[in-house]
Design a protein around this motif. Sequence first.
Motif, mmCIF file in Angstrom:
data_model
loop_
_atom_site.group_PDB
_atom_site.id
_atom_site.type_symbol
_atom_site.label_atom_id
_atom_site.label_comp_id
_atom_site.label_asym_id
_atom_site.label_seq_id
_atom_site.Cartn_x
_atom_site.Cartn_y
_atom_site.Cartn_z
ATOM 1 N N LYS A 11 -78.680 -26.699 -28.944
ATOM 2 C CA LYS A 11 -79.040 -25.806 -30.049
ATOM 3 C C LYS A 11 -80.502 -26.001 -30.446
ATOM 4 O O LYS A 11 -81.233 -25.043 -30.685
ATOM 5 C CB LYS A 11 -78.129 -26.049 -31.249
ATOM 6 N N ALA A 12 -80.938 -27.251 -30.516
ATOM 7 C CA ALA A 12 -82.331 -27.538 -30.863
ATOM 8 C C ALA A 12 -83.278 -26.945 -29.819
ATOM 9 O O ALA A 12 -84.321 -26.369 -30.156
ATOM 10 C CB ALA A 12 -82.543 -29.040 -30.991
ATOM 11 N N LEU A 13 -82.915 -27.088 -28.549
ATOM 12 C CA LEU A 13 -83.731 -26.529 -27.467
ATOM 13 C C LEU A 13 -83.805 -25.011 -27.583
ATOM 14 O O LEU A 13 -84.872 -24.406 -27.427
ATOM 15 C CB LEU A 13 -83.156 -26.945 -26.112
ATOM 16 N N SER A 14 -82.686 -24.392 -27.882
ATOM 17 C CA SER A 14 -82.649 -22.936 -28.043
ATOM 18 C C SER A 14 -83.541 -22.491 -29.207
ATOM 19 O O SER A 14 -84.249 -21.482 -29.110
ATOM 20 C CB SER A 14 -81.209 -22.481 -28.259
ATOM 21 N N GLN A 15 -83.514 -23.236 -30.297
ATOM 22 C CA GLN A 15 -84.366 -22.908 -31.452
ATOM 23 C C GLN A 15 -85.847 -23.045 -31.087
ATOM 24 O O GLN A 15 -86.672 -22.224 -31.489
ATOM 25 C CB GLN A 15 -84.025 -23.816 -32.643
ATOM 26 N N ALA A 16 -86.170 -24.074 -30.323
ATOM 27 C CA ALA A 16 -87.558 -24.273 -29.890
ATOM 28 C C ALA A 16 -87.986 -23.153 -28.954
ATOM 29 O O ALA A 16 -89.101 -22.612 -29.080
ATOM 30 C CB ALA A 16 -87.703 -25.628 -29.202
ATOM 31 N N LEU A 17 -87.119 -22.785 -28.025
ATOM 32 C CA LEU A 17 -87.432 -21.701 -27.100
ATOM 33 C C LEU A 17 -87.745 -20.424 -27.872
ATOM 34 O O LEU A 17 -88.740 -19.741 -27.598
ATOM 35 C CB LEU A 17 -86.257 -21.485 -26.135
ATOM 36 N N THR A 28 -97.637 -22.673 -32.213
ATOM 37 C CA THR A 28 -96.448 -23.396 -32.677
ATOM 38 C C THR A 28 -96.821 -24.849 -32.939
ATOM 39 O O THR A 28 -97.177 -25.579 -32.018
ATOM 40 C CB THR A 28 -95.320 -23.314 -31.629
ATOM 41 N N SER A 29 -96.730 -25.240 -34.186
ATOM 42 C CA SER A 29 -97.072 -26.619 -34.546
ATOM 43 C C SER A 29 -95.847 -27.516 -34.428
ATOM 44 O O SER A 29 -94.705 -27.038 -34.376
ATOM 45 C CB SER A 29 -97.598 -26.671 -35.986
ATOM 46 N N LEU A 30 -96.085 -28.802 -34.422
ATOM 47 C CA LEU A 30 -94.975 -29.753 -34.408
ATOM 48 C C LEU A 30 -94.125 -29.577 -35.665
ATOM 49 O O LEU A 30 -92.897 -29.614 -35.591
ATOM 50 C CB LEU A 30 -95.486 -31.190 -34.295
ATOM 51 N N ALA A 31 -94.763 -29.341 -36.791
ATOM 52 C CA ALA A 31 -94.014 -29.120 -38.036
ATOM 53 C C ALA A 31 -93.106 -27.898 -37.911
ATOM 54 O O ALA A 31 -91.955 -27.921 -38.356
ATOM 55 C CB ALA A 31 -94.975 -28.956 -39.210
ATOM 56 N N ASP A 32 -93.619 -26.825 -37.288
ATOM 57 C CA ASP A 32 -92.797 -25.628 -37.052
ATOM 58 C C ASP A 32 -91.570 -25.977 -36.216
ATOM 59 O O ASP A 32 -90.458 -25.545 -36.503
ATOM 60 C CB ASP A 32 -93.587 -24.544 -36.313
ATOM 61 N N LEU A 33 -91.807 -26.749 -35.168
ATOM 62 C CA LEU A 33 -90.717 -27.125 -34.266
ATOM 63 C C LEU A 33 -89.668 -27.965 -34.984
ATOM 64 O O LEU A 33 -88.469 -27.712 -34.862
ATOM 65 C CB LEU A 33 -91.259 -27.875 -33.048
ATOM 66 N N ALA A 46 -88.080 -39.023 -29.260
ATOM 67 C CA ALA A 46 -87.104 -39.765 -28.456
ATOM 68 C C ALA A 46 -86.374 -38.854 -27.475
ATOM 69 O O ALA A 46 -86.036 -39.268 -26.359
ATOM 70 C CB ALA A 46 -86.096 -40.465 -29.369
ATOM 71 N N THR A 47 -86.130 -37.612 -27.871
ATOM 72 C CA THR A 47 -85.339 -36.694 -27.042
ATOM 73 C C THR A 47 -86.192 -35.839 -26.115
ATOM 74 O O THR A 47 -85.838 -35.625 -24.952
ATOM 75 C CB THR A 47 -84.487 -35.776 -27.948
ATOM 76 N N PHE A 48 -87.310 -35.339 -26.627
ATOM 77 C CA PHE A 48 -88.085 -34.352 -25.863
ATOM 78 C C PHE A 48 -89.439 -34.870 -25.386
ATOM 79 O O PHE A 48 -90.096 -34.207 -24.593
ATOM 80 C CB PHE A 48 -88.278 -33.083 -26.693
ATOM 81 N N GLY A 49 -89.864 -36.019 -25.841
ATOM 82 C CA GLY A 49 -91.133 -36.586 -25.405
ATOM 83 C C GLY A 49 -92.297 -36.094 -26.244
ATOM 84 O O GLY A 49 -92.773 -36.792 -27.110
ATOM 85 N N ASP A 50 -92.728 -34.899 -25.978
ATOM 86 C CA ASP A 50 -93.835 -34.315 -26.730
ATOM 87 C C ASP A 50 -93.729 -32.793 -26.684
ATOM 88 O O ASP A 50 -92.851 -32.247 -26.007
ATOM 89 C CB ASP A 50 -95.193 -34.796 -26.198
ATOM 90 N N LYS A 51 -94.602 -32.132 -27.397
ATOM 91 C CA LYS A 51 -94.565 -30.668 -27.505
ATOM 92 C C LYS A 51 -94.695 -30.011 -26.134
ATOM 93 O O LYS A 51 -93.963 -29.075 -25.802
ATOM 94 C CB LYS A 51 -95.681 -30.192 -28.442
ATOM 95 N N ARG A 52 -95.592 -30.505 -25.320
ATOM 96 C CA ARG A 52 -95.826 -29.907 -24.003
ATOM 97 C C ARG A 52 -94.600 -30.046 -23.105
ATOM 98 O O ARG A 52 -94.204 -29.098 -22.425
ATOM 99 C CB ARG A 52 -97.041 -30.563 -23.351
ATOM 100 N N SER A 53 -93.989 -31.211 -23.099
ATOM 101 C CA SER A 53 -92.774 -31.415 -22.297
ATOM 102 C C SER A 53 -91.649 -30.504 -22.766
ATOM 103 O O SER A 53 -90.916 -29.930 -21.951
ATOM 104 C CB SER A 53 -92.317 -32.872 -22.379
ATOM 105 N N LEU A 54 -91.520 -30.365 -24.081
ATOM 106 C CA LEU A 54 -90.516 -29.461 -24.631
ATOM 107 C C LEU A 54 -90.811 -28.027 -24.216
ATOM 108 O O LEU A 54 -89.903 -27.284 -23.825
ATOM 109 C CB LEU A 54 -90.470 -29.571 -26.166
ATOM 110 N N PHE A 55 -92.068 -27.631 -24.281
ATOM 111 C CA PHE A 55 -92.436 -26.269 -23.897
ATOM 112 C C PHE A 55 -92.079 -26.006 -22.434
ATOM 113 O O PHE A 55 -91.525 -24.955 -22.100
ATOM 114 C CB PHE A 55 -93.926 -26.019 -24.132
ATOM 115 N N ILE A 56 -92.376 -26.942 -21.564
ATOM 116 C CA ILE A 56 -92.052 -26.781 -20.144
ATOM 117 C C ILE A 56 -90.546 -26.618 -19.962
ATOM 118 O O ILE A 56 -90.092 -25.750 -19.210
ATOM 119 C CB ILE A 56 -92.604 -27.967 -19.319
ATOM 120 N N GLU A 57 -89.766 -27.424 -20.669
ATOM 121 C CA GLU A 57 -88.308 -27.295 -20.581
ATOM 122 C C GLU A 57 -87.851 -25.922 -21.073
ATOM 123 O O GLU A 57 -86.984 -25.288 -20.461
ATOM 124 C CB GLU A 57 -87.624 -28.413 -21.378
#
Length: 191
Positions: A11-17, A28-33, A46-57
């Motif tokens: 669900k968190a990943l879907s919200q970020a996407l 998109t700021s970290l605060a937004d995410l 702990a789960t996604f690493g950083d903003k860039r890694s999350l974006f790639i996912e």
Amino acid sequence: MSRPPEFDRSKALSQALTLFWRKGYQATSLADLLTAMQISRSSFYATFGDKRSLFIECLDQFSTRIRSMLKTARGDMAPLDFLQRFFEGSVTGRPNPRGQWGCMLVNTVLEMADVDSELASRASEHLSAMQDVFESYLLEAGADPACAKELAAMLTLVNEGIRVSSRRRLPDEQRRQPVATAFRLIRNAIT
């Protein structure tokens, strides 16, 4: 031993996407995410690493969803009819605002081309994979291999144009006509 996450990762990943799709990577700021995903900063890292890694996912997941839809939603429709319906559905006005966000892949290429060539290239590779799906449908529709390759490249450019025009909020008819023209040309080239 680390504690299991106290949130639904999917669900968190879907919200970020959704947020990246709507706003883009840079806006998109970290605060937004953290707000959209409803997680803490420590859980995020702990789960996604950083903003860039999350974006790639998210980018990879977006591409997988679109290609999966292209491969499974057809049912018993003829290949060209299905492709045309896919494109027409992209230009039809919908109450859902996602129809005005364009395509996350196209948006990423446009946003990151001169900023982060690796992200732009990754999005471009995903667009090429979509082009391969278009080509497979054109082959199935009876196009010879060289023609199918050319027509798939044209459809990819049409797709990219449609996605950009949706961000411009052009009227449906102004975006629908080029789709009809493209498929008329495709049908004429194959028959």
